[in-house]
Design an enzyme around this catalytic site. Sequence first.
Site, mmCIF file in Angstrom:
data_model
loop_
_atom_site.group_PDB
_atom_site.id
_atom_site.type_symbol
_atom_site.label_atom_id
_atom_site.label_comp_id
_atom_site.label_asym_id
_atom_site.label_seq_id
_atom_site.Cartn_x
_atom_site.Cartn_y
_atom_site.Cartn_z
ATOM 1 N N ASP A 116 26.372 14.101 -19.529
ATOM 2 C CA ASP A 116 25.225 14.796 -18.939
ATOM 3 C C ASP A 116 23.965 14.100 -19.426
ATOM 4 O O ASP A 116 23.878 13.731 -20.600
ATOM 5 C CB ASP A 116 25.204 16.270 -19.365
ATOM 6 C CG ASP A 116 26.323 17.083 -18.727
ATOM 7 O OD1 ASP A 116 26.766 16.707 -17.621
ATOM 8 O OD2 ASP A 116 26.733 18.087 -19.320
ATOM 9 N N ASP A 143 27.216 17.528 -11.246
ATOM 10 C CA ASP A 143 26.853 18.937 -11.428
ATOM 11 C C ASP A 143 25.874 19.382 -10.338
ATOM 12 O O ASP A 143 25.985 20.484 -9.799
ATOM 13 C CB ASP A 143 26.200 19.170 -12.791
ATOM 14 C CG ASP A 143 27.128 18.906 -13.960
ATOM 15 O OD1 ASP A 143 28.363 18.956 -13.778
ATOM 16 O OD2 ASP A 143 26.612 18.630 -15.061
#
Length: 163
Positions: A116, A135
Amino acid sequence: MKRRIAGGLAFVLVVLADQLSKALALGPLDLQSGQVVRAGPVLNLVLVWNHGITFGMFAGAGGRFVFAAIASLAVLALLAWMWRAQGWVVTIAVGAIAGGAVGNVIDRVRFGAVVDFLQAHFGALYYPWVFNVGDSAIVCGVLVLMIENLLARPPVAQDGGER
């Protein structure tokens, strides 16, 4: 058939965009864990290794292959839904969701954690989690499905009543 091709294309494009962006974050951008790089007025780059599942839940709960296997089963269900979907919007949205999930499965198998690196903010207000392109595709796909469902007209029976 064109609808299924569009859903498959959404799937492939999301996987490619997700993996390419992560390769850039780990390669040429050389982000270091916790380092904040301002990328624009509402976006920072911050490398975070997510060892859990959604929003980092269960981070210490198990191995990478358990989470990858569970996510892979979800992807298979999503692909079956995409194949059977009747509308373009649903087909493409589900393809994007599946693509985002596959991008995260690839990370989990390769690294033992999901990469991330995107942090959104508006002034001093920060989105509470760091995320990635996959995401984003998952969230956007779910929002599209919700809106499509809210706007869909209920089927009308032959006698004029609702079913």
